[in-house]
Design an enzyme around this catalytic site. Sequence first.
Site, short mmCIF file in Angstrom:
data_model
loop_
_atom_site.label_atom_id
_atom_site.label_comp_id
_atom_site.label_asym_id
_atom_site.label_seq_id
_atom_site.Cartn_x
_atom_site.Cartn_y
_atom_site.Cartn_z
N ASN A 41 21.69 -45.52 17.49
CA ASN A 41 20.51 -45.78 18.32
C ASN A 41 19.30 -46.12 17.46
O ASN A 41 18.80 -47.24 17.47
CB ASN A 41 20.23 -44.54 19.20
CG ASN A 41 19.18 -44.77 20.28
OD1 ASN A 41 19.26 -44.19 21.35
ND2 ASN A 41 18.19 -45.62 20.07
N THR A 42 18.87 -45.14 16.65
CA THR A 42 17.64 -45.35 15.87
C THR A 42 17.74 -46.53 14.91
O THR A 42 16.76 -47.26 14.71
CB THR A 42 17.30 -44.06 15.09
OG1 THR A 42 17.17 -43.00 16.03
CG2 THR A 42 16.01 -44.21 14.30
N GLY A 47 18.26 -39.57 13.80
CA GLY A 47 17.08 -40.44 13.70
C GLY A 47 16.63 -40.73 12.27
O GLY A 47 15.63 -41.41 12.07
N ALA A 59 24.78 -40.13 14.82
CA ALA A 59 23.53 -39.65 14.23
C ALA A 59 23.44 -39.94 12.74
O ALA A 59 24.32 -39.59 11.97
CB ALA A 59 23.30 -38.17 14.46
N GLY A 60 22.36 -40.58 12.37
CA GLY A 60 22.03 -40.77 10.96
C GLY A 60 22.53 -42.06 10.35
O GLY A 60 22.11 -42.43 9.25
N LYS A 94 27.92 -36.40 26.87
CA LYS A 94 27.80 -36.09 25.45
C LYS A 94 26.98 -34.81 25.33
O LYS A 94 25.82 -34.77 25.74
CB LYS A 94 27.10 -37.25 24.73
CG LYS A 94 26.82 -36.94 23.26
CD LYS A 94 26.04 -38.06 22.59
CE LYS A 94 25.22 -37.49 21.45
NZ LYS A 94 24.32 -38.48 20.86
#
Lengths: 64, 256
Positions: free
Chosen positions: B205-206, B157, B183-184, B96
């Site tokens: 992830n976050t 994040g 992301a986000g 990635k």
Amino acid sequence: MVVINGKNADVAGTTILQYLTDEEYNIKTIAVELNEEIISKTYFANIVLKDGDVMEIVHFMGGG
Amino acid sequence: MNNDKLIIGGHEFESRFILGSGKYSLNLIEAAIKDAGAQIITLAVRRANTKEEENILKYIPQNVTLLPNTSGARDAKEAVRIARLARELGCGDFVKIEIMRDSKYLLPDNQETVKATEILANEGFVVMPYMYPDLNIARDLVNAGAASVMPLASPIGSNKGLSTKEFIQILIDEIDLPIIVDAGIGKPSQACEAMEMGAAAIMANTALATAGDLPLMASAFRQAIEAGRKAYLSGLGRVLVRGAEASDPLTDFLHD
């Protein structure tokens, strides 16, 4: 001096394998780059570090 | 539905949830993978400075595909170096690409990402570039040999959700590669919405790492992603511009 992961180390004259062994790295879980070239594990014992070399030792960690 | 596979660089996956492994305990990784139903997990490549550091690979089941990222790279050259090191670590050809010059918003550098994609695709990598959703860049990524395109939903994040929704929809409509929203994404409903729009997969992830109960949130995301996929495949019902329409037949007899 050899720059290893950004820090000076007085290890010129030792092989990559010797350095990794002395520092107790787990050879299986790391990869090594010397002067921006990947060094295959099979050559660790043959390559002698010299003054001015820049070595990176990396492994996987958590990331997104 | 049984034949509904996510195909990336010729590899088939049943799961459409790509899991991150950052910012939480290694001990939770196995449970997270299991409850997420994930078949792909991202990893970072970092300097190995101490001998005591734990080996993250011990916590990841063998049948899970590893997707190393190039986070930390500030340009294409650094991303290529990190990708080659990741491959040397012996865990396959997936990568990635993540290139950031800006440390405040952590926005990806699209131009450098195209350059790195081309170099790494030519070296046989399965390249999954993280990008700011821009149609022209997405087309350049296709031409450079990308295996998927990974547009951000909002700053990495941030858990802010689909801030770039309209532009992700354009990529989904125009680009003939899996569009993986990365992301986000902060909660399952947002993941579900992206899947309803036709996204091929979600990377998170976050949202999990900052949740109260990580494995439970992994399971919630899994269900949301599956629900969104089913909704997309079924074809969403139309929206009336004005007025209303009864959903049961109008009966006359009560009035006469």
